[in-house]
Scaffold this active site. Structure first.
Site, PDB file in Angstrom:
ATOM      1  N   ASN A   9       0.514  -1.357   0.220  1.00  0.00           N
ATOM      2  CA  ASN A   9       0.143   0.219   0.181  1.00  0.00           C
ATOM      3  C   ASN A   9       1.028   1.149   0.045  1.00  0.00           C
ATOM      4  O   ASN A   9       1.630   1.315   1.272  1.00  0.00           O
ATOM      5  CB  ASN A   9      -0.864   0.083   1.067  1.00  0.00           C
ATOM      6  N   TRP A  10       1.271   1.409  -1.317  1.00  0.00           N
ATOM      7  CA  TRP A  10       1.625   2.664  -1.232  1.00  0.00           C
ATOM      8  C   TRP A  10       1.613   4.522  -0.696  1.00  0.00           C
ATOM      9  O   TRP A  10       1.876   5.433  -0.686  1.00  0.00           O
ATOM     10  CB  TRP A  10       2.243   3.086  -2.608  1.00  0.00           C
ATOM     11  N   LYS A  11       0.148   4.413  -0.486  1.00  0.00           N
ATOM     12  CA  LYS A  11      -0.490   5.599   0.761  1.00  0.00           C
ATOM     13  C   LYS A  11      -0.561   6.566  -0.772  1.00  0.00           C
ATOM     14  O   LYS A  11      -0.137   6.579  -1.894  1.00  0.00           O
ATOM     15  CB  LYS A  11       0.165   5.730   1.490  1.00  0.00           C
ATOM     16  N   HIS A  96     -10.009   1.337   5.264  1.00  0.00           N
ATOM     17  CA  HIS A  96      -8.667   2.037   5.681  1.00  0.00           C
ATOM     18  C   HIS A  96      -8.753   2.834   6.679  1.00  0.00           C
ATOM     19  O   HIS A  96      -9.259   4.052   7.072  1.00  0.00           O
ATOM     20  CB  HIS A  96      -7.933   2.166   4.844  1.00  0.00           C
ATOM     21  N   GLU A  98      -7.204   4.935   7.620  1.00  0.00           N
ATOM     22  CA  GLU A  98      -6.810   6.610   7.693  1.00  0.00           C
ATOM     23  C   GLU A  98      -7.751   6.823   7.104  1.00  0.00           C
ATOM     24  O   GLU A  98      -8.436   8.403   7.301  1.00  0.00           O
ATOM     25  CB  GLU A  98      -5.405   6.921   6.238  1.00  0.00           C
ATOM     26  N   GLU A 168      -5.568  -4.284  10.693  1.00  0.00           N
ATOM     27  CA  GLU A 168      -3.783  -3.225  11.057  1.00  0.00           C
ATOM     28  C   GLU A 168      -4.725  -2.551  11.936  1.00  0.00           C
ATOM     29  O   GLU A 168      -5.434  -1.468  12.100  1.00  0.00           O
ATOM     30  CB  GLU A 168      -4.086  -2.046   9.585  1.00  0.00           C
ATOM     31  N   GLY A 174       2.064   2.842  10.982  1.00  0.00           N
ATOM     32  CA  GLY A 174       3.036   3.755  10.756  1.00  0.00           C
ATOM     33  C   GLY A 174       3.618   4.287  12.169  1.00  0.00           C
ATOM     34  O   GLY A 174       5.042   5.466  12.616  1.00  0.00           O
ATOM     35  N   SER A 214       2.962  -1.592  10.300  1.00  0.00           N
ATOM     36  CA  SER A 214       5.158  -1.790  10.998  1.00  0.00           C
ATOM     37  C   SER A 214       5.343  -3.033  10.826  1.00  0.00           C
ATOM     38  O   SER A 214       6.067  -3.914  11.960  1.00  0.00           O
ATOM     39  CB  SER A 214       4.874  -1.500  12.582  1.00  0.00           C
ATOM     40  N   GLY A 236       5.108   1.731   5.169  1.00  0.00           N
ATOM     41  CA  GLY A 236       6.361   1.762   4.886  1.00  0.00           C
ATOM     42  C   GLY A 236       7.365   1.023   4.672  1.00  0.00           C
ATOM     43  O   GLY A 236       8.111   2.042   3.217  1.00  0.00           O
TER      44      GLY A 236
HETATM   45  P1  13P Z   1       2.385   1.094   8.027  1.00  0.00           P
HETATM   46  O1  13P Z   1       3.456  -0.624   7.457  1.00  0.00           O
HETATM   47  O2  13P Z   1       3.423   2.061   7.278  1.00  0.00           O
HETATM   48  O3  13P Z   1       2.702   0.752   9.458  1.00  0.00           O
HETATM   49  O4  13P Z   1       0.467   0.608   7.201  1.00  0.00           O
HETATM   50  C1  13P Z   1       0.399  -0.210   7.337  1.00  0.00           C
HETATM   51  C2  13P Z   1      -0.851   0.390   6.428  1.00  0.00           C
HETATM   52  O5  13P Z   1      -1.492   1.177   7.296  1.00  0.00           O
HETATM   53  C3  13P Z   1      -1.048  -0.550   5.731  1.00  0.00           C
HETATM   54  O6  13P Z   1      -2.167  -0.251   5.146  1.00  0.00           O
END
Ligand code: 13P
Length: 254
Positions: A9-11, A96, A98, A168, A174, A214, A236
């Site tokens: 997931n590159w966000k 998600h 976010e 998650e 993050g 993470s 990340g």
């Molecule tokens: P991180 O791997 O940066 O903690 O993010 C996880 C995430 O939100 C994947 O969708």
């Protein structure tokens, strides 16, 4: 036997040029891989570039990070399931944390999107997870059950089997602080139990449940060797092709 699924997931990251470089480097490092399903989830703006860079590597799938539930019409700024299918996208990440926290998405909104995704023959990756406060209050199972029953309402057994669930925990996203393999396994087993209640045990056994939060090359193997952890949704660490490939390879080891 469930095939492991590892998704990047590159966000809100990666220009087209960066995306193309990532894919080239990943393909060199990864070689032919058929025992793990690999999914790249770029921002909308890099989807076409990723498809082009993947070329004949058709076993690697592409996902989107969000979609709207209507098929088309006056919805400025939104992208629909059919528009994603037009780009040969296979998966779509929905709900998600976010999006839930920053953009106000409720279980009802996520559910509309999940049902629209199935209608468009896209496979949803539905994210659920508790906050630290909810965990500290001892409400993990309660929150997960509410999110699952809300977000996945109305799906039949076939649609559930074609849905991927991503556990998650919000406090692990993050932050560098992953759930321990035991904490994650416990939550995953509970999610599978709820799936059994929503459908039946055979269906629950077929649904893949990814862990996200993470995930790094250093912890991927231990997390994914848990019996109910069927892969990873990586944020990340998926921005660097070498670390992402290491995580994919960790999914093969038991
Ligand atoms: P991180 O791997 O940066 O903690 O993010 C996880 C995430 O939100 C994947 O969708």
């Amino acid at each position: 036997m469930r095939k492991k699924i590892v998704a990047a997931n590159w966000k809100m990251n990666m220009t087209q040029a960066e995306a193309a470089r990532f894919i080239e480097s990943m393909l060199l490092d990864l070689g032919e891989i058929t025992d793990v399903e690999v999914v790249i989830v770029p921002p909308f703006t890099a989807i076409a570039k990723v498809m082009e860079a993947l070329g004949r590597a058709q076993n690697i799938k592409v996902g989107a990070q969000n979609m709207y539930w209507e098929k088309n019409g006056p919805f400025t700024g939104e992208i629909s399931g059919p528009l994603l299918r037009d780009l040969f996208v296979h998966y779509v990440v929905l709900g998600h944390s976010e999006r839930r926290i920053l953009f106000g998405e409720t279980d009802e909104i996520v559910n509309r999107k999940v049902r629209a995704a199935h209608e468009a023959t896209l496979r949803p990756i539905v994210c659920i997870g508790e906050t630290l406060e909810q965990r500290d209050m001892g409400n993990v199972e309660k929150i997960l059950a509410i999110q699952m029953r809300g977000s996945l309402a109305g799906l039949n057994a076939k649609e559930l089997q074609e849905t991927v669930i991503a556990y998650e925990p919000v406090w692990a996203i993050g932050t560098g602080r992953n759930a321990t393999p035991d904490q994650a396994q416990e939550a995953h087993a509970f999610v599978r139990h709820i799936l059994g209640e929503m459908a039946d045990d055979a269906t629950a056994e077929r649904v893949r449940i990814q862990y996200g939060g993470s995930v790094k090359p250093e912890n991927a193997r231990e997390l994914m060797s848990q019996p109910d952890i069927d892969g990873a949704l990586v944020g990340g660490a998926s921005l660097d092709p070498r670390s992402f490939v290491q995580i994919v390879k960790a999914a093969r080891e038991r």
